[in-house]
Design a protein around this motif. Sequence first.
Motif, short mmCIF file in Angstrom:
data_model
loop_
_atom_site.label_atom_id
_atom_site.label_comp_id
_atom_site.label_asym_id
_atom_site.label_seq_id
_atom_site.Cartn_x
_atom_site.Cartn_y
_atom_site.Cartn_z
N ALA A 31 3.80 2.33 6.45
CA ALA A 31 4.87 3.04 7.15
C ALA A 31 4.61 3.13 8.65
CB ALA A 31 5.04 4.44 6.57
N MET A 32 3.36 3.29 9.03
CA MET A 32 3.01 3.38 10.45
C MET A 32 3.37 2.11 11.20
SD MET A 32 -0.67 5.34 10.14
CE MET A 32 -1.10 5.16 11.87
N GLU A 34 5.50 -0.65 9.73
CA GLU A 34 6.78 -1.28 9.40
C GLU A 34 7.92 -0.30 9.20
OE1 GLU A 34 6.52 -4.26 6.38
OE2 GLU A 34 4.43 -4.70 6.83
N GLY A 35 7.64 1.00 9.12
CA GLY A 35 8.71 1.98 8.92
C GLY A 35 8.92 2.33 7.46
N PRO A 36 9.61 3.45 7.19
CA PRO A 36 9.75 3.94 5.82
C PRO A 36 10.61 3.04 4.92
CG PRO A 36 11.04 5.28 7.34
CD PRO A 36 10.19 4.37 8.17
N CYS A 39 8.88 0.61 2.88
CA CYS A 39 7.98 1.19 1.89
C CYS A 39 8.67 1.48 0.56
CB CYS A 39 7.37 2.50 2.42
SG CYS A 39 6.31 2.28 3.87
N ALA A 168 5.67 8.44 3.87
CA ALA A 168 6.08 7.28 4.66
C ALA A 168 6.91 7.69 5.87
CB ALA A 168 6.88 6.31 3.78
N TYR A 169 7.84 8.61 5.67
CA TYR A 169 8.70 9.06 6.77
C TYR A 169 7.88 9.77 7.84
CZ TYR A 169 12.43 11.50 9.27
OH TYR A 169 13.27 11.99 10.25
N SER A 172 5.87 7.27 9.81
CA SER A 172 6.73 6.47 10.69
C SER A 172 7.15 7.27 11.92
CB SER A 172 7.96 6.01 9.92
OG SER A 172 8.83 5.27 10.75
N ARG A 173 7.48 8.55 11.72
CA ARG A 173 7.87 9.40 12.85
C ARG A 173 6.72 9.53 13.85
NH1 ARG A 173 12.78 11.12 14.28
NH2 ARG A 173 11.97 13.17 14.82
N ASN A 176 6.44 6.26 15.80
CA ASN A 176 7.53 6.02 16.75
C ASN A 176 7.28 6.66 18.11
OD1 ASN A 176 9.07 4.43 15.05
ND2 ASN A 176 10.25 6.16 14.24
#
Length: 206
Positions: A31-32, A34-36, A39, A168-169, A172-173, A176
């Motif tokens: 997630a870090m 490619e994003g949630p 995943c 995952a979220y 990712s946040r 970002n």
Amino acid sequence: MSFEAAVTFFVSIFIFAITPGPGVFAILAKAMVEGPKKCIMMALGMVASDLLYLQLACFGLATIADNWSDIFLIIRYLGAGYLIYLGYKMITAFTHNQPISNQQKSQQTPLTSFSHGFLISASNPKVILFYVSFLPTFIDLTRLHGSDLILISVLSSIALMTAIMLVAYGASRLANVIKTPIAQQRLNKTAGSIMIAAGAYLAVNK
């Protein structure tokens, strides 16, 4: 199962799902970078593997962990090796300090991501031991009905998927916030290192 027991069961599975382990670290690292959204299929694979262990526990096949110990050992090492491989790919994904493109990130097919998630979770047969010790608190496994099995499978699926995607979220946040190529490169190396550490933990932890 009463409503109160169902709620307690759901919360317990949710807490179990976010407890740090190889699966959580794998989702965190992916997630870090490619994003949630990338995943989701991996998370579904992990949930499917957990549900398989849940079914085995419900039908009294927990002794499979002892009778097939050699097979489980091979599966565990395969999963550990795969995590280490993913970590290496993440660390080396940058060339000339340029981040990997979106096209490169999406080369994995949904089926491949699902399979990877299933393998990562299946590599940890200790999950079945959790279910074996945990389920009797809520259900008499000697008097298991089809409706009970459906209910705990649905509750487990929702709790596991919710917990994994929240991890995952959140990852990712956090990622970002970092925008510069150098910072992203360091992020990739950090994520790769987490994945390698998760693989090493899985390989040596008995």
